[in-house]
Scaffold this active site. Structure first.
Site, PDB file in Angstrom:
ATOM      1  N   ASP A  14      83.375 -46.571  65.662  1.00 18.17           N
ATOM      2  CA  ASP A  14      82.708 -46.186  66.919  1.00 18.17           C
ATOM      3  C   ASP A  14      82.036 -47.365  67.602  1.00 18.17           C
ATOM      4  OD1 ASP A  14      83.393 -43.515  66.338  1.00 18.17           O
ATOM      5  OD2 ASP A  14      81.637 -43.354  65.046  1.00 18.17           O
ATOM      6  N   LYS A  17      85.841 -49.810  70.443  1.00 13.71           N
ATOM      7  CA  LYS A  17      87.109 -50.566  70.428  1.00 13.71           C
ATOM      8  C   LYS A  17      88.081 -50.079  71.496  1.00 13.71           C
ATOM      9  CE  LYS A  17      87.780 -49.465  66.129  1.00 13.71           C
ATOM     10  NZ  LYS A  17      86.489 -48.826  65.847  1.00 13.71           N
ATOM     11  N   GLY A  41      88.853 -41.815  67.357  1.00 11.83           N
ATOM     12  CA  GLY A  41      88.734 -41.236  68.690  1.00 11.83           C
ATOM     13  C   GLY A  41      88.415 -42.350  69.657  1.00 11.83           C
ATOM     14  N   HIS A  42      89.288 -42.586  70.601  1.00  8.97           N
ATOM     15  CA  HIS A  42      89.042 -43.647  71.574  1.00  8.97           C
ATOM     16  C   HIS A  42      88.777 -43.020  72.924  1.00  8.97           C
ATOM     17  CE1 HIS A  42      90.599 -46.491  68.734  1.00  8.97           C
ATOM     18  NE2 HIS A  42      91.754 -45.872  68.684  1.00  8.97           N
ATOM     19  N   GLN A 225      88.581 -47.082  63.063  1.00  5.04           N
ATOM     20  CA  GLN A 225      87.389 -47.052  62.194  1.00  5.04           C
ATOM     21  C   GLN A 225      86.734 -48.444  62.146  1.00  5.04           C
ATOM     22  OE1 GLN A 225      90.398 -45.414  60.477  1.00  5.04           O
ATOM     23  NE2 GLN A 225      89.793 -43.770  61.806  1.00  5.04           N
TER      24      GLN A 225
HETATM   25  P1  IMP Z   1      88.142 -39.370  57.002  1.00  5.08           P
HETATM   26  O1  IMP Z   1      88.666 -40.639  57.580  1.00  5.08           O
HETATM   27  O2  IMP Z   1      88.346 -38.180  57.888  1.00  5.08           O
HETATM   28  O3  IMP Z   1      88.644 -39.135  55.605  1.00  5.08           O
HETATM   29  O4  IMP Z   1      86.556 -39.518  56.857  1.00  5.08           O
HETATM   30  C1  IMP Z   1      85.954 -40.431  55.949  1.00  5.08           C
HETATM   31  C2  IMP Z   1      84.712 -41.084  56.543  1.00  5.08           C
HETATM   32  O5  IMP Z   1      85.097 -41.947  57.600  1.00  5.08           O
HETATM   33  C3  IMP Z   1      83.716 -40.104  57.154  1.00  5.08           C
HETATM   34  O6  IMP Z   1      82.411 -40.610  56.956  1.00  5.08           O
HETATM   35  C4  IMP Z   1      84.049 -40.130  58.641  1.00  5.08           C
HETATM   36  O7  IMP Z   1      82.947 -39.757  59.433  1.00  5.08           O
HETATM   37  C5  IMP Z   1      84.410 -41.589  58.805  1.00  5.08           C
HETATM   38  N1  IMP Z   1      85.319 -41.836  59.932  1.00  5.08           N
HETATM   39  C6  IMP Z   1      86.644 -41.605  59.982  1.00  5.08           C
HETATM   40  N2  IMP Z   1      87.152 -41.975  61.169  1.00  5.08           N
HETATM   41  C7  IMP Z   1      86.131 -42.460  61.877  1.00  5.08           C
HETATM   42  C8  IMP Z   1      86.039 -43.054  63.184  1.00  5.08           C
HETATM   43  O8  IMP Z   1      87.010 -43.204  63.916  1.00  5.08           O
HETATM   44  N3  IMP Z   1      84.800 -43.453  63.564  1.00  5.08           N
HETATM   45  C9  IMP Z   1      83.717 -43.351  62.749  1.00  5.08           C
HETATM   46  N4  IMP Z   1      83.751 -42.817  61.526  1.00  5.08           N
HETATM   47  C10 IMP Z   1      84.954 -42.384  61.086  1.00  5.08           C
END
Ligand code: IMP
Length: 430
Positions: A14, A17, A41-42, A225
């Protein structure tokens, strides 16, 4: 001259990017996503219109560019088709502009069921996943039973892989989680419907990229991420299931690491985190509320309120190290515009000692307390500013301190949500 640039998140995701990639796309020929899936999420705002993508590279809004979903991505075809349809409705989809690696793994309906069921079972110890099936899809890849995008091109192969997967998955879902299993025909029909829509985009994207590199095309590798969510180098187990660091740009797109010219890390002027896990500079009180409010820190994927805290120089130095960052892109500087006193964490205190290297062991990191430097704010709006020289003196001091702590230059500074609200200091492709 840097032709091939990697952009990664330098914090917990977040970092903004999407907007940065959108800007750099103007100069790039090809944009490649190399890991993650629709957990990302962009948000991109173009001419006042807001677009949120979870799977499509943000560069898809630019005509004449090729956007690639690379080998290291996990693809939920339901989400992909929905995103394509939104663009089609807006007259913004260029079919020739999207390629999907045949090797990218598919997220299946049982992955989403398992993701949610496991989080429920973990109770207090939950990771706080996005419940998009990301972890279970990567598990199947590593355990070599996953189904890949290329399998959508061969109905009988897809059907037989689906059948053998369901044998195990249904048993597991029914006995371990007391849930309902899935029918082969139902998933098969649904996925063949998606295949009709996306088959023409699926190909050997590593080969495509090799030819592009030989033809001196400019390529932007778009990370999702952030560094501290990396499966190996993040705050395990509170991480995502893929490698988010720059090295993955090579493996996740089938391009050798010697072909990557420059790595830039995107970092916010403060810190946020979604989901569970340690966060040394987290603010619980009114300062945290203030950053959340001003920065509109609510997840683009799940809508969850993000945890907020001051800038963490220790985490930044770690990101510089594990990504080999050549430079920084500092975002959301404007969020600090009216903050009277701004804090930067320069060191951690751990058991009475001062440390500057981020420990990744959970129990040790949890004990680290931030040591702050306080800087005076600038109390002036920066969103309209377009050159570094015009920035208020204290904003310049803040940027310089970040550069000093990181040992690298700020290439770009973002001062607002729109594309135009950006200050270019060093030419990223230059
Ligand atoms: P997962 O990727 O859905 O398995 O989630 C694992 C961890 O990564 C959790 O803490 C999510 O909130 C975090 N996470 C996954 N994708 C994002 C992102 O795009 N931005 C911020 N946190 C993320």
């Amino acid at each position: 001259m840097a032709n091939n640039i990697v952009i990664v998140g330098a914090q917990w995701g977040d970092e903004g990017k999407g907007k940065i990639v959108d800007i750099l796309t103007e100069e790039a020929d090809i944009i490649v996503r190399f890991q993650g899936g629709n957990n990302a999420g962009h948000t991109v705002i173009v001419d006042g219109e807001k677009f949120v993508f979870h799977l499509l590279p943000s560069g898809i809004l630019h005509r004449g560019k090729t956007c690639i979903i690379g080998d290291g991505v996990v693809v939920d075809p339901e989400v992909l088709v929905a995103e394509i349809e939104v663009l089609e409705k807006n007259g913004k989809f260029d079919p020739a502009g999207l390629l999907i690696s045949q090797n990218a793994h598919l997220i299946m309906p049982y992955h989403k069921t398992l993701d949610a069921a496991r989080e429920r079972l973990r109770g207090e110890g939950k990771i706080g996943t996005t419940k998009r099936g990301i972890g279970p899809a990567y598990e199947d890849k590593v355990s070599r039973c996953g189904i890949r995008c290329g399998d959508l091109l061969n109905e009988s192969v897809f059907r037989s892989k689906l059948k053998s997967n369901l044998l195990f998955k249904n048993h597991y879902i029914e006995t371990m989680h007391h849930g309902d299993g899935f029918e082969v025909y139902e998933i098969y029909n649904r996925y063949m419907g998606y295949a009709d829509k996306i088959a023409r985009h699926i190909q050997d994207t590593s080969l495509f990229l090799d030819k592009a590199i030989k033809a001196n095309k400019k390529i932007l590798f778009e990370g999702a991420q952030g560094t501290l969510l990396d499966i190996d180098h993040g705050t395990f187990p509170y991480v995502t299931s893929s490698n988010t660091v720059a090295g993955q740009a090579a493996t996740g797109s089938g391009v050798g690491p010697t072909r990557l010219d420059r790595v830039l890390g995107v970092i916010k002027a403060y810190t946020t985190r979604v989901g569970e896990g340690p966060f040394p500079t987290e603010l619980d009180g009114s300062d945290g509320e203030m950053l959340r409010g001003k920065g509109e820190e609510f997840g683009a994927t799940t809508g969850r309120a993000r945890r907020c805290g001051w800038f963490d120089g220790v985490a930044m130095s770690y990101a510089v190290r594990v990504n080999g960052l050549d430079g920084l892109i500092i975002t959301k500087l404007d969020v600090l515009d009216s903050v009277k006193e701004i804090k930067i964490c320069t060191e951690y205190s751990l058991d009475g000692k001062t440390i500057t290297d981020l420990p990744t062991e959970l129990d040790i990191l949890k004990k680290c307390k931030p040591i702050y430097e306080t800087m005076d704010g600038w109390d002036k709006p920066t969103t309209g500013i377009r050159t570094f020289e015009e920035l208020p003196e204290n904003a310049k001091k803040f940027i310089s301190r970040i550069e000093e702590l990181s040992g690298v230059k700020a290439f770009l500074i973002s001062v607002g949500a729109g594309r135009e609200a950006s200050i270019k200091v060093v030419e990223p492709f230059g």
